[in-house]
Design a protein around this motif. Structure first.
Motif, short mmCIF file in Angstrom:
data_model
loop_
_atom_site.label_atom_id
_atom_site.label_comp_id
_atom_site.label_asym_id
_atom_site.label_seq_id
_atom_site.Cartn_x
_atom_site.Cartn_y
_atom_site.Cartn_z
N SER A 6 0.80 -1.39 0.01
CA SER A 6 -0.01 0.12 -0.13
C SER A 6 0.97 1.43 0.08
O SER A 6 0.42 2.45 -0.39
CB SER A 6 -0.98 0.13 1.16
OG SER A 6 -0.25 0.33 2.46
N ARG A 7 2.06 1.13 0.38
CA ARG A 7 2.99 2.46 0.48
C ARG A 7 3.61 2.91 -0.83
O ARG A 7 4.27 4.09 -0.90
CB ARG A 7 4.21 2.12 1.54
CG ARG A 7 3.67 1.79 2.81
CD ARG A 7 4.92 1.03 3.80
NE ARG A 7 4.56 0.61 4.80
CZ ARG A 7 5.10 0.09 5.70
NH1 ARG A 7 6.35 -0.37 5.46
NH2 ARG A 7 4.48 -0.66 6.92
N GLY A 8 3.12 2.26 -1.83
CA GLY A 8 3.49 2.49 -3.39
C GLY A 8 3.29 4.08 -3.64
O GLY A 8 3.91 4.40 -4.29
N TYR A 9 2.14 4.53 -3.11
CA TYR A 9 1.42 5.80 -3.46
C TYR A 9 1.78 6.73 -2.49
O TYR A 9 1.29 8.01 -2.80
CB TYR A 9 -0.01 5.79 -3.79
CG TYR A 9 -0.12 4.99 -5.29
CD1 TYR A 9 0.15 5.54 -6.44
CD2 TYR A 9 -0.91 3.72 -5.13
CE1 TYR A 9 -0.15 4.85 -7.74
CE2 TYR A 9 -1.30 2.96 -6.63
CZ TYR A 9 -0.76 3.58 -7.73
OH TYR A 9 -0.90 2.99 -8.83
N PHE A 10 2.44 6.48 -1.30
CA PHE A 10 2.58 7.39 -0.46
C PHE A 10 3.28 8.78 -0.74
O PHE A 10 2.78 9.85 -0.46
CB PHE A 10 3.03 6.98 0.76
CG PHE A 10 2.19 6.09 1.70
CD1 PHE A 10 1.02 5.80 1.34
CD2 PHE A 10 2.80 5.55 2.95
CE1 PHE A 10 0.17 5.02 2.12
CE2 PHE A 10 2.07 4.65 3.68
CZ PHE A 10 0.60 4.37 3.40
N ALA A 11 4.27 8.54 -1.45
CA ALA A 11 5.05 9.82 -1.91
C ALA A 11 4.20 10.84 -2.81
O ALA A 11 4.22 11.99 -2.53
CB ALA A 11 6.37 9.29 -2.61
#
Length: 418
Positions: free
Chosen positions: A313-318
C-alpha cells in the motif's frame, strides 16, 4: 548463431528472469508474514478510543453507527432473539469461539421457535474453522459459498470472487451492514464500523441477500436450495442507497460510487480503510481533489493483520503526500473499517476496501448515505480516531531506510493482484 537460436535464448533468459523475480517476491512475502506472525504471538492490542452507538434519523428510518464490536454484537443478538418471522444472516468470517457460538445458538433458537432462518458464509474464509461448527439443524437453510466456484471454466475470472459481505436482516424491520466479521477478537480488539438501519432501506438490504442466495443456490452434487422470494416495496428512500459488487455479472459499482463522490467534493474527503491499495486512477482522483483545495485525509492502520498488504500500500504514499493528501496511521490496534465522509453531506459504510480484490473481485456491499446528520456522525468518528493516530510526514517518509525502500520496490509489482 542463427536468429532462431538467439530468439530461443532470449526467451529462455526472460522466462528465467521473471521466475526469479517472482520467486524473490514470494519468498519475501512469506518471510514478512512469518516474522510478523512471530512478533504478534501473545501480544494483545492496546485499548483505543471509540464512540458510543449513535442513532440519527435518515429518510424514513434511522441509522445507528457502531464503532465497538461488543456494542454491535449485543444489538445484533437482541434483534435475532426478538425475530418472529425471518432472519437473513451473511458473513465472511465466522469464528468458532465464544461470540461465534453465541450467534450460532441464537440462530438455532430462532429456528426452533418457527422463524425462517437463512445463513450464508464464505467457505474459503472459514477453512480453519472446525467442520463441526459449520453443521446446523435441518431447520436452518445454509448456503456455504464454495472455496472454488469456477468448475471446469477455470479461465473465467468472474467466478473467483469471495463473498466478503456482512449482512443481517430481521423481520423486514431492521438490517445491519458494515465491516465486522463474527468473532471474539473483533468484539474488543479491532476498530471497525457497522450500521443498524430501519425504515425503507431495510428492504434493499433484504433484496441484496436474496439476490445472492438465488444466484448461488444451485449445487453440483446435492439438491438445490429453494429460491428466496420477496415482495416488492412501494417506498423509495433516496437518502439511503446500496451498491453491490457482483463479479459473476461483471458489475462493480462501488468504485464508481467513490470516484463520483470524490470528484464532486468541494471541502473535505475523509477516508478510513483497513487495506488501501488503490489503482492509479483512484489515486489521481484523490490528488486532483487535494490540488483544488479539498482537505483529503486517509486513515489507515499503522500495522494491519496482513503485513504484505501494508508494504504494498505504501507505493503511492510519496505522490499522495506531494499533492497535499494527509495520511494518518492508527496505532496499537487494527482498524478494519471501510468508510468515507465527504463535504458534511455524503458518507458510506460497507465491506469494500480500496483495493483490487474489493473493487474488482469480491462480492461486496456498501451503503451510501446522502444526509447531513449521518455525515456529522461519521466526521465525529473520524475525528475521534485521529486522537489515536500519528500523521505521516514527508520528512519521515523520505528518511526511511534502505531495507524499507528495497522491500517496497520488490513487492510493488504485486499491487495489481491485491
Amino acid at each position: 548463431m542463427s536468429r532462431a537460436t538467439t530468439v530461443e535464448r532470449t526467451t529462455r533468459f526472460a522466462r528465467r528472469a521473471l521466475l526469479t523475480i517472482f520467486g524473490v517476491q514470494l519468498a519475501l512475502a512469506i518471510s514478512l508474514t512469518l516474522v510478523d506472525s512471530y512478533r504478534r504471538r501473545n501480544k494483545k492490542p492496546k485499548p483505543f478510543p471509540v464512540t458510543p452507538p449513535t442513532e440519527v434519523p435518515v429518510g424514513g428510518g434511522t441509522v445507528t453507527t457502531y464503532t465497538y464490536g461488543q456494542d454491535l454484537y449485543d444489538a445484533m443478538l437482541t434483534a435475532i432473539d426478538s425475530a418472529q418471522r425471518q432472519i437473513l444472516f451473511e458473513t465472511y468470517i465466522w469464528k468458532d469461539d465464544e461470540i461465534g457460538q453465541r450467534f450460532k445458538q441464537a440462530l438455532i433458537r430462532a429456528a426452533r421457535r418457527g422463524v425462517a432462518v437463512h445463513v450464508i458464509y464464505d467457505g474459503f474464509a472459514n477453512l480453519v474453522v472446525p467442520p463441526t461448527f459449520k453443521r446446523f439443524p435441518p431447520g436452518i437453510k445454509v448456503l456455504r459459498f464454495p472455496v472454488y466456484n469456477a468448475g471446469i471454466r477455470f479461465f473465467d475470472l468472474r467466478h473467483y470472487g469471495r463473498d466478503h459481505r456482512k449482512i443481517l436482516v430481521v423481520d423486514d424491520e431492521v438490517g445491519f451492514v458494515g465491516g465486522y466479521n463474527i468473532g471474539s477478537a473483533y468484539a474488543t480488539e479491532w476498530r471497525d464500523t457497522h450500521c443498524r438501519i430501519t425504515g425503507p432501506g431495510v428492504w434493499d438490504l433484504q433484496r441484496a441477500f436474496a439476490d445472492f442466495w438465488n444466484l448461488h443456490r444451485k449445487r453440483r452434487f446435492r439438491s438445490n436450495e429453494r429460491p428466496l422470494l420477496l415482495g416488492t416495496t412501494s417506498v423509495w428512500d433516496s437518502r439511503v442507497r446500496f451498491h453491490r459488487n457482483i463479479p459473476t455479472l461483471w458489475s462493480f459499482p462501488i468504485r464508481s460510487m467513490y470516484l463520483e463522490a470524490i470528484n464532486r467534493a468541494a471541502s473535505r474527503v475523509w477516508l478510513t480503510h483497513a487495506y488501501f491499495i488503490p489503482d492509479a486512477n483512484f489515486v489521481d482522483t484523490l490528488r486532483e481533489a487535494a490540488q483544488r483545495g479539498v482537505d483529503v485525509r486517509v486513515l489507515l492502520p499503522r500495522k494491519s493483520n496482513h503485513i504484505v498488504a501494508d508494504w504494498i500500500s505504501r507505493g503511492y504514499f510519496a505522490s499522495m503526500l506531494e499533492s497535499g493528501i494527509r495520511v494518518f496511521r492508527f496505532r496499537d490496534a487494527m482498524v478494519h473499517a471501510k468508510t468515507a465522509t465527504i463535504d458534511g453531506s455524503w458518507s458510506t459504510v460497507g465491506t469494500a476496501n480500496v483495493d483490487r480484490l474489493s473493487m474488482q473481485g469480491n462480492y461486496e456491499i456498501n451503503v451510501e448515505f446522502i444526509d447531513e446528520g449521518q455525515a456529522r456522525v461519521m466526521e465525529e468518528i473520524f475525528e475521534n480516531d485521529l486522537t489515536n493516530c500519528a500523521e505521516l510526514t514527508m520528512d519521515e517518509w523520505e528518511s526511511r531506510d534502505i531495507y524499507r525502500r528495497f522491500t517496497e520496490a520488490i513487492l510493488g509489482p504485486l499491487r495489481p493482484l491485491l
